[in-house]
Design a protein around this motif. Structure first.
Motif, PDB file in Angstrom:
ATOM      1  N   LEU A   1      33.691  49.746  45.527  1.00 11.06           N
ATOM      2  CA  LEU A   1      33.649  49.009  46.790  1.00 11.06           C
ATOM      3  C   LEU A   1      35.025  49.022  47.445  1.00 11.06           C
ATOM      4  O   LEU A   1      35.155  49.168  48.665  1.00 11.06           O
ATOM      5  CB  LEU A   1      33.177  47.569  46.542  1.00 11.06           C
ATOM      6  N   GLY A   2      36.079  48.903  46.618  1.00 11.83           N
ATOM      7  CA  GLY A   2      37.440  48.967  47.143  1.00 11.83           C
ATOM      8  C   GLY A   2      37.714  50.295  47.809  1.00 11.83           C
ATOM      9  O   GLY A   2      38.294  50.349  48.897  1.00 11.83           O
TER      10      GLY A   2
ATOM     11  N   TYR B   1      53.631  47.914  43.199  1.00  8.85           N
ATOM     12  CA  TYR B   1      52.648  46.857  42.940  1.00  8.85           C
ATOM     13  C   TYR B   1      51.391  47.440  42.302  1.00  8.85           C
ATOM     14  O   TYR B   1      50.813  46.857  41.408  1.00  8.85           O
ATOM     15  CB  TYR B   1      52.332  46.180  44.266  1.00  8.85           C
ATOM     16  N   TYR B   2      50.978  48.619  42.768  1.00 11.11           N
ATOM     17  CA  TYR B   2      49.753  49.208  42.231  1.00 11.11           C
ATOM     18  C   TYR B   2      49.983  50.116  41.034  1.00 11.11           C
ATOM     19  O   TYR B   2      49.080  50.319  40.239  1.00 11.11           O
ATOM     20  CB  TYR B   2      49.009  49.988  43.315  1.00 11.11           C
TER      21      TYR B   2
ATOM     22  N   LEU C   1      41.847  42.033  51.746  1.00  9.96           N
ATOM     23  CA  LEU C   1      40.520  42.289  51.172  1.00  9.96           C
ATOM     24  C   LEU C   1      40.559  43.509  50.257  1.00  9.96           C
ATOM     25  O   LEU C   1      40.063  43.464  49.120  1.00  9.96           O
ATOM     26  CB  LEU C   1      39.513  42.519  52.305  1.00  9.96           C
ATOM     27  N   ILE C   2      41.172  44.601  50.747  1.00  7.14           N
ATOM     28  CA  ILE C   2      41.283  45.817  49.933  1.00  7.14           C
ATOM     29  C   ILE C   2      42.053  45.505  48.656  1.00  7.14           C
ATOM     30  O   ILE C   2      41.640  45.858  47.553  1.00  7.14           O
ATOM     31  CB  ILE C   2      41.989  46.936  50.732  1.00  7.14           C
TER      32      ILE C   2
ATOM     33  N   PHE D   1      40.916  45.623  44.421  1.00  3.24           N
ATOM     34  CA  PHE D   1      41.541  46.444  43.396  1.00  3.24           C
ATOM     35  C   PHE D   1      42.250  45.622  42.335  1.00  3.24           C
ATOM     36  O   PHE D   1      42.349  46.039  41.192  1.00  3.24           O
ATOM     37  CB  PHE D   1      42.531  47.431  44.025  1.00  3.24           C
ATOM     38  N   THR D   2      42.799  44.457  42.713  1.00  5.04           N
ATOM     39  CA  THR D   2      43.615  43.737  41.734  1.00  5.04           C
ATOM     40  C   THR D   2      42.941  42.484  41.189  1.00  5.04           C
ATOM     41  O   THR D   2      43.317  41.995  40.138  1.00  5.04           O
ATOM     42  CB  THR D   2      44.975  43.341  42.330  1.00  5.04           C
ATOM     43  N   THR D   3      41.957  41.934  41.914  1.00  3.85           N
ATOM     44  CA  THR D   3      41.354  40.698  41.435  1.00  3.85           C
ATOM     45  C   THR D   3      39.926  40.915  40.941  1.00  3.85           C
ATOM     46  O   THR D   3      39.590  40.586  39.818  1.00  3.85           O
ATOM     47  CB  THR D   3      41.349  39.619  42.541  1.00  3.85           C
TER      48      THR D   3
END
Lengths: 292, 263
Positions: free
Chosen positions: A257-258, B206-207, A244-245, A249-251
């Motif tokens: 909120l993240g 990844y980040y 979920l986190i 952040f990525t999607t």
């Protein structure tokens, strides 16, 4: 008396650069996470300007987060308990049963998987479980399962992969505490007529407790934060709070909120870890009374 | 000590070790198997290795990862050794606090750490870049070097250094000829650890990796999500070999027990 210049090698200030780096890279980001979580709108400039608790409201308005948090906690506890049960006899054999000459080699064998990239381990498991893979061929040959079926993409598979990844941590943690037990203590208990169960309960377990605690913490924390395994082998039912986190952040690019989710997750994790620590303190106090 | 329980635990240990290595061995065997799905019987082939070295993106990713990890390991080693020398001069309570402080990056889940670092680098308007990827990996590799080297320094006394100083050696000479050589095995083990941790650190990369740049863990992640590509088998085999070799080096240097305790 000649004035002696203080030598740089004697100065504690040499640690300053990395102290600075740690403050900048650990303390500052966590504080940023906190300030982002209270931001009322998506942050445009450097720092949030409008403050509100709307992120917290929307995080708890539906039960997606709480359900996933609960599910992750349950999965992590399952993984930790399985690791503990599997690892204890291994650690015992390693510390007390196998020959001294062979022990170092076996320890190296157990260290190897935890130096191999997590991704490669996951890939190896996937390869092993995949439909038409070796395991399914064997099971099909024994007429136990269909060659095209597989346990991949289920919740059970997530647990299995995590156990596979983190078992070495547990084995090594318990091993290092069992190795410290003096053999003569065990002999003494035996000579005094203690049963095997009694020796385990009164001599071995109290000493092993420190290692078990380390192992539980070493397994539980990273498993709670895992999102790669659920993303890859979890399928629709294997999602964890880490996914979920990651998603935010990525999607969906919802940074505030993240940040809120990550922060609440961190606090909840610390609470669960504190509870586990408390439990261990209770157990070891209880043992202490019993030994007296 | 011979008893049924001990015999059971010994057999259990061997079974578990076998199970740990079974999937890895299957990968290695499959890398020589001409069938995509690793079906038995095995037809020996080297075509996946050929594909790996000619067509695949994996090799570029591996080279990038090796260079990047070397750079991070170098940074972590220099910084870590300086820090450890400083910690040796602190009062005991201060150095205990400091070593706890240093281990925070290992304790906080890397997922939380990397997303908050992403926010931090966005604030600095660096965002995803090589610089942020470097610092993100540096901060999680640093604890391993510091812990390993500082445990060595507290054991060794500073007497030889004082002797050199009395004999008129300059600070740089003492550092290069006395302090560093006395801790060399610990420094080497620490930097190897840092290298391996960075090489395998998926989450940070990844980040924080720049868009479009794929280090090895990222490349494997993308391939695995799509499906199993057999040339991963070939690469995994090579990587497993390269992981086992530094480990044996650490073992030969006599630090295997320390790693077991520290991690």
């Amino acid at each position: 008396m000649k004035f002696q210049r203080k030598d740089v090698l004697k100065s504690p200030w040499l640690s300053l650069p990395s102290a600075f780096l740690l403050v900048l890279m650990i303390v500052a980001p966590i504080l940023l996470l906190l300030s982002y979580s209270f931001s009322g709108a998506e942050v445009e400039g450097i720092l949030p300007t409008q403050f509100s608790v709307s992120n917290y409201v929307s995080l708890f308005s539906n039960n997606i987060f709480s359900n996933l948090m609960l599910k992750s906690t349950v999965i992590s506890l399952e993984v930790t308990v399985i690791c503990l049960l599997v690892a204890f006899p291994c650690a015992w054999a390693l510390a007390k049963v196998v020959k001294e000459q062979r022990r170092n080699f076996l320890v190296i064998l157990i260290i190897i998987p935890f130096f191999i990239s997590q991704l490669i381990l996951i890939y190896a498991i996937m390869n092993f479980f995949q439909p038409k893979g070796i395991l399914m061929e064997i099971l099909a040959f024994l007429k136990l399962a269909d060659v095209k079926s597989s346990i991949l993409y289920t919740r059970a598979c997530v647990v299995l992969v995590l156990v596979y990844e983190f078992l070495p941590y547990m084995i090594l943690a318990i091993y290092s505490s069992l190795e410290a037990i003096d053999n003569s203590e065990i002999y003494a208990a035996k000579t005094l007529g203690a049963s095997k169960f009694r020796i385990l309960r009164s001599v071995v377990l109290p000493k092993a407790m420190a290692g078990i605690r380390t192992g539980v913490i070493l397994v539980f924390i990273p498993v709670m934060g895992s999102f790669v395994e659920p993303n890859i082998v979890g399928g629709p039912n294997g999602m964890m709070v880490g996914s979920l986190i990651d998603n935010q952040f990525t999607t969906s690019y919802n940074m505030t909120l993240g940040a809120t989710t990550a922060l609440v997750f961190l606090v909840a994790l610390l609470i669960v870890v504190a509870l586990i620590n408390l439990l261990f303190n209770l157990i070891s106090n209880h043992k202490g009374v019993e030994v007296k | 000590m011979k008893s049924k329980l001990n015999l059971f635990s010994k057999i259990w240990l061997y079974i578990i070790i076998a199970l740990l290595f079974l999937p890895i061995l299957v990968v290695i065997i499959n890398s020589f198997n001409s069938s995509r799905f690793g079906t038995i019987p095995i037809n020996f082939t080297l075509k996946w290795y050929e594909q790996l070295f000619t067509k695949s993106d994996l090799l570029n990713a591996t080279v990038l990862s090796i260079w990047f990890s070397l750079l991070v390991a170098l940074g972590a080693t220099i910084l870590g050794v300086i820090t450890a020398i400083g910690m040796r001069n602190m009062k005991p309570r201060m150095s205990a606090f400091f070593s706890l402080f240093t281990t925070i990056p290992v304790i906080i889940p890397w997922l939380v750490l990397s997303v908050s670092l992403l926010i931090l680098f966005n604030v600095f308007s660096i965002g995803r870049s090589y610089v942020s990827m470097f610092f993100g990996n540096l901060i999680v590799c640093l604890p391993y070097v510091v812990l390993m080297v500082s445990s060595r320094f507290t054991k060794s006394s500073t007497i030889t250094e004082d002797a050199a100083r009395t004999l008129g050696a300059k600070t740089m000479t003492i550092l290069l000829k006395v302090t560093l050589p006395s801790a060399l095995p610990a420094i080497l083990s620490g930097s190897l650890m840092a290298f391996v941790v960075c090489f395998n650190n998926f989450v940070m990369q990844y980040y924080l990796a720049p868009f479009g740049v794929r280090t090895l863990p990222l490349e494997i992640y993308n391939m695995v999500r799509v499906g199993c590509e057999p040339d991963i088998n070939a690469l995994a085999t090579i990587i497993i070999l390269f992981t086992v070799i530094p480990l044996i080096v650490i073992h030969k240097l006599g630090y295997s027990n320390q790693i077991a305790v520290k991690k």
